[in-house]
Design a protein around this motif. Structure first.
Motif, mmCIF file in Angstrom:
data_model
loop_
_atom_site.group_PDB
_atom_site.id
_atom_site.type_symbol
_atom_site.label_atom_id
_atom_site.label_comp_id
_atom_site.label_asym_id
_atom_site.label_seq_id
_atom_site.Cartn_x
_atom_site.Cartn_y
_atom_site.Cartn_z
ATOM 1 N N ARG A 7 -4.918 -31.315 61.366
ATOM 2 C CA ARG A 7 -6.250 -32.152 60.689
ATOM 3 C C ARG A 7 -5.063 -33.139 60.304
ATOM 4 N NH1 ARG A 7 -11.707 -32.283 58.989
ATOM 5 N NH2 ARG A 7 -11.568 -34.181 58.693
ATOM 6 N N GLU A 8 -4.080 -34.040 60.919
ATOM 7 C CA GLU A 8 -3.103 -35.105 60.211
ATOM 8 C C GLU A 8 -3.889 -36.068 59.071
ATOM 9 O OE1 GLU A 8 0.127 -36.606 59.750
ATOM 10 O OE2 GLU A 8 -0.157 -35.407 61.485
ATOM 11 N N GLU A 9 -5.225 -36.317 58.933
ATOM 12 C CA GLU A 9 -5.888 -36.690 57.714
ATOM 13 C C GLU A 9 -5.712 -35.865 56.970
ATOM 14 O OE1 GLU A 9 -9.213 -35.573 60.301
ATOM 15 O OE2 GLU A 9 -7.653 -36.320 61.074
ATOM 16 N N ILE A 10 -6.348 -34.822 56.629
ATOM 17 C CA ILE A 10 -5.594 -33.905 55.823
ATOM 18 C C ILE A 10 -4.817 -32.974 55.738
ATOM 19 C CG2 ILE A 10 -8.780 -34.101 55.326
ATOM 20 C CD1 ILE A 10 -7.708 -30.959 56.325
ATOM 21 N N LYS A 11 -3.736 -33.338 56.193
ATOM 22 C CA LYS A 11 -2.789 -32.199 56.037
ATOM 23 C C LYS A 11 -3.113 -30.803 56.395
ATOM 24 C CE LYS A 11 -0.466 -36.591 56.354
ATOM 25 N NZ LYS A 11 -0.031 -36.969 57.465
ATOM 26 N N ARG A 12 -4.154 -30.361 56.833
ATOM 27 C CA ARG A 12 -3.979 -29.225 56.933
ATOM 28 C C ARG A 12 -4.270 -28.494 58.126
ATOM 29 N NH1 ARG A 12 -2.824 -29.594 52.072
ATOM 30 N NH2 ARG A 12 -3.536 -28.695 50.826
ATOM 31 N N TRP A 13 -3.546 -27.553 58.409
ATOM 32 C CA TRP A 13 -4.284 -26.869 59.734
ATOM 33 C C TRP A 13 -5.951 -25.938 59.325
ATOM 34 C CZ3 TRP A 13 -1.209 -26.209 64.230
ATOM 35 C CH2 TRP A 13 -0.521 -26.147 63.988
ATOM 36 N N VAL A 14 -6.555 -25.606 60.951
ATOM 37 C CA VAL A 14 -8.182 -25.665 60.193
ATOM 38 C C VAL A 14 -8.284 -24.910 61.581
ATOM 39 C CG1 VAL A 14 -10.488 -26.354 60.788
ATOM 40 C CG2 VAL A 14 -8.936 -27.762 59.839
ATOM 41 N N VAL A 15 -8.474 -23.484 60.852
ATOM 42 C CA VAL A 15 -9.561 -22.092 61.642
ATOM 43 C C VAL A 15 -10.437 -22.303 61.613
ATOM 44 C CG1 VAL A 15 -9.097 -19.545 61.803
ATOM 45 C CG2 VAL A 15 -7.009 -21.296 59.744
ATOM 46 N N SER A 16 -11.253 -22.547 63.545
ATOM 47 C CA SER A 16 -12.568 -22.189 64.083
ATOM 48 C C SER A 16 -12.657 -20.922 64.238
ATOM 49 C CB SER A 16 -12.103 -23.741 64.531
ATOM 50 O OG SER A 16 -14.027 -23.182 65.221
ATOM 51 N N PHE A 17 -13.919 -20.405 64.120
ATOM 52 C CA PHE A 17 -14.013 -19.487 64.562
ATOM 53 C C PHE A 17 -15.946 -18.998 64.604
ATOM 54 C CE2 PHE A 17 -12.999 -18.033 60.328
ATOM 55 C CZ PHE A 17 -13.801 -17.960 59.748
ATOM 56 N N ARG A 37 -20.315 -21.386 63.689
ATOM 57 C CA ARG A 37 -18.901 -21.153 63.470
ATOM 58 C C ARG A 37 -18.563 -22.097 62.034
ATOM 59 N NH1 ARG A 37 -15.130 -23.355 66.568
ATOM 60 N NH2 ARG A 37 -16.219 -23.559 68.303
ATOM 61 N N LYS A 38 -17.255 -21.015 62.177
ATOM 62 C CA LYS A 38 -16.783 -20.900 60.144
ATOM 63 C C LYS A 38 -16.134 -21.861 60.683
ATOM 64 C CE LYS A 38 -20.083 -17.902 58.829
ATOM 65 N NZ LYS A 38 -21.232 -18.055 58.626
ATOM 66 N N TYR A 39 -15.095 -22.432 58.924
ATOM 67 C CA TYR A 39 -14.179 -22.738 58.881
ATOM 68 C C TYR A 39 -13.163 -22.854 57.831
ATOM 69 C CZ TYR A 39 -16.275 -26.514 62.605
ATOM 70 O OH TYR A 39 -16.534 -26.663 63.977
ATOM 71 N N ARG A 40 -12.122 -22.938 58.053
ATOM 72 C CA ARG A 40 -11.095 -22.042 57.229
ATOM 73 C C ARG A 40 -9.751 -23.428 57.440
ATOM 74 N NH1 ARG A 40 -14.424 -19.613 55.979
ATOM 75 N NH2 ARG A 40 -15.081 -17.518 55.582
ATOM 76 N N LYS A 41 -9.635 -24.059 56.004
ATOM 77 C CA LYS A 41 -8.323 -24.586 55.660
ATOM 78 C C LYS A 41 -7.459 -24.169 54.991
ATOM 79 C CE LYS A 41 -12.128 -28.912 56.010
ATOM 80 N NZ LYS A 41 -12.553 -27.888 55.899
ATOM 81 N N GLU A 54 -2.604 -15.730 60.068
ATOM 82 C CA GLU A 54 -3.754 -15.112 59.965
ATOM 83 C C GLU A 54 -4.642 -15.188 58.988
ATOM 84 O OE1 GLU A 54 -2.798 -11.090 57.943
ATOM 85 O OE2 GLU A 54 -2.002 -11.746 59.123
ATOM 86 N N VAL A 55 -5.021 -15.843 59.161
ATOM 87 C CA VAL A 55 -6.274 -16.077 58.706
ATOM 88 C C VAL A 55 -8.043 -15.856 59.618
ATOM 89 C CG1 VAL A 55 -7.995 -17.793 57.838
ATOM 90 C CG2 VAL A 55 -5.958 -18.033 56.301
ATOM 91 N N LEU A 56 -7.286 -16.551 60.706
ATOM 92 C CA LEU A 56 -7.813 -16.057 61.975
ATOM 93 C C LEU A 56 -7.453 -14.478 62.920
ATOM 94 C CD1 LEU A 56 -9.450 -17.417 64.495
ATOM 95 C CD2 LEU A 56 -7.723 -16.998 65.670
ATOM 96 N N ARG A 57 -6.609 -14.184 62.217
ATOM 97 C CA ARG A 57 -6.845 -12.530 62.693
ATOM 98 C C ARG A 57 -7.587 -12.127 61.594
ATOM 99 N NH1 ARG A 57 -5.124 -8.025 61.103
ATOM 100 N NH2 ARG A 57 -3.958 -9.316 59.162
ATOM 101 N N GLN A 58 -7.245 -12.073 60.372
ATOM 102 C CA GLN A 58 -8.275 -10.871 60.069
ATOM 103 C C GLN A 58 -9.906 -11.572 59.564
ATOM 104 O OE1 GLN A 58 -6.665 -12.312 55.477
ATOM 105 N NE2 GLN A 58 -4.976 -10.682 55.522
#
Length: 387
Positions: free
Chosen positions: A17-27, A34-38, A47-51
């Protein structure tokens, strides 16, 4: 770059996400939501998605409601720790540690976002503030116990305290009385209202709470023994609390020497005289050691009386608990087997006894070796020097 790249079979997705300069993990979690991690980097996102997927497959992914550390700990205290679930003394201790130290530092954080760094920073800050390592160790203990419950309730995936090291607690320095000092203490205490209590403390090693919880029905004068069945203490906001000993070994039978039995009989006569003097004001509860008008003897007042006797005897300003150490040290020095001392003190395991009083054992080993010399008719080193 902002569009999710969905993986097959519900394996989740990673996108930037360009506006927050972060990668988002969704699962998707086990609850179907649905859960989200930034995170900052793509590698970290992978790694977050794998775990997360691994934890979901193992049934470890948190599914409980979002809440702060404060909300969780307050609920944990009330639902899991409040008497009769735990001893009142344990509940009060946990409550104080949580409200005085943990909540001010960690209470505002989301429970699922609590990190080992947050906890380690708390320990470091308290250490810098001069808090004793033992207290920080207690903070660690109660927080670890609470977070174990959070894992069990599936509120968090792991206990962050497993990744944190509290400061090491130095071995406490005990100040036992010598046999001569113990004799001086009891000599000065002769005729004092707590003389029988001090005699019991020095000869049996009973804890303060055990002594104050002793009732006349616990003493068997005919068979010259007593039974430890309860402990009495004063707790802030609770007042006097009477509970059973902590462990099964705490409930025990203690044989008494003749002079101790006689001292207790003398004490009983004096207590009857106090009862007659108090008249209708006497509060009969059957305790061996009481206030001036019956009832219980306040633990804090006992310490005050004890300090007074110490001062009169010109002895070191020791804690009341050091009388327990004195009893053990004197008994071991007299050659009493450590197993007997363990049973007398009510330790759950003999390793506890040996660990606390290991400083006494070297001198006992020397005496044992000298007995071997005597048994085989060999002169000891000292005798050789004299000859």
């Amino acid at each position: 770059m902002g569009k999710p790249r969905q993986k097959a079979n519900g394996e989740g997705s990673i996108y930037y996400r360009e506006e927050i300069k972060r990668w988002v993990v969704s699962f998707y979690g086990t609850d179907g939501k649905r859960k989200y991690r930034k995170v900052k980097t793509k590698r970290e996102a992978q790694e977050v998605l794998r775990q997360a997927l691994q934890q979901r497959d193992e049934g470890m992914l948190p599914t409980g409601p979002q809440q702060t550390v404060k909300q969780f700990l307050e609920e944990w205290l009330e639902t899991t720790c409040k008497p009769p679930a735990l001893r009142a003394s344990t509940y009060v201790k946990y409550q104080k540690l949580i409200r005085s130290y943990i909540l001010p530092a960690l209470g505002r954080y989301q429970l699922q976002k609590l990190t080992p760094q947050h906890v380690q920073r708390l320990y470091r800050q308290k250490s810098d503030d001069g808090l004793k390592p033992k207290t920080i160790q207690s903070i660690h203990g109660v927080l670890h116990k609470a977070l174990d419950t959070a894992v069990m309730w599936n509120l968090v995936a792991r206990n962050v305290c497993d990744r944190v090291k509290p400061p090491k607690v130095p071995k406490p320095e005990i100040q036992p009385l010598t046999m001569i000092q113990a004799q001086e203490l009891l000599s000065v205490a002769e005729g004092h209202r707590i003389d029988a209590l001090l005699v019991l403390a020095v000869t049996t090693g009973m804890r303060r709470g055990e002594l104050l919880g002793l009732r006349w029905t616990d003493i068997d004068f005919q068979n010259r023994c007593l039974h430890v069945r309860r402990t009495l203490d004063y707790l802030a906001h609770y007042g006097i609390v009477v509970t059973e000993p902590k462990t099964t070994k705490g409930k025990r039978k203690i044989e008494l020497p003749d002079f101790v039995v006689e001292k207790l009989q003398q004490h009983r006569v004096r207590q009857l005289e106090m009862k007659l003097k108090a008249g209708a004001d006497w509060k009969e509860e059957g305790y061996v050691f009481t206030g001036l008008q019956g009832g219980v003897l306040n633990p804090r007042y006992l310490v005050k009386l004890f300090k007074k006797v110490l001062k009169e005897a010109w002895l070191p300003d020791i804690r009341f608990h050091d009388l327990r150490h004195s009893a053990a040290t004197i008994l071991l020095s007299m050659g009493v087997h450590p197993k007997i001392v363990q049973e007398l003190l009510g330790h759950e395991d003999i390793t506890t006894t040996l660990g606390i009083y290991s400083h006494v054992l070297p001198s006992l080993q020397k005496e044992t070796m000298e007995k071997w010399d005597i048994a085989f008719g060999h002169e000891s080193g000292k005798e050789k020097e004299v000859n």
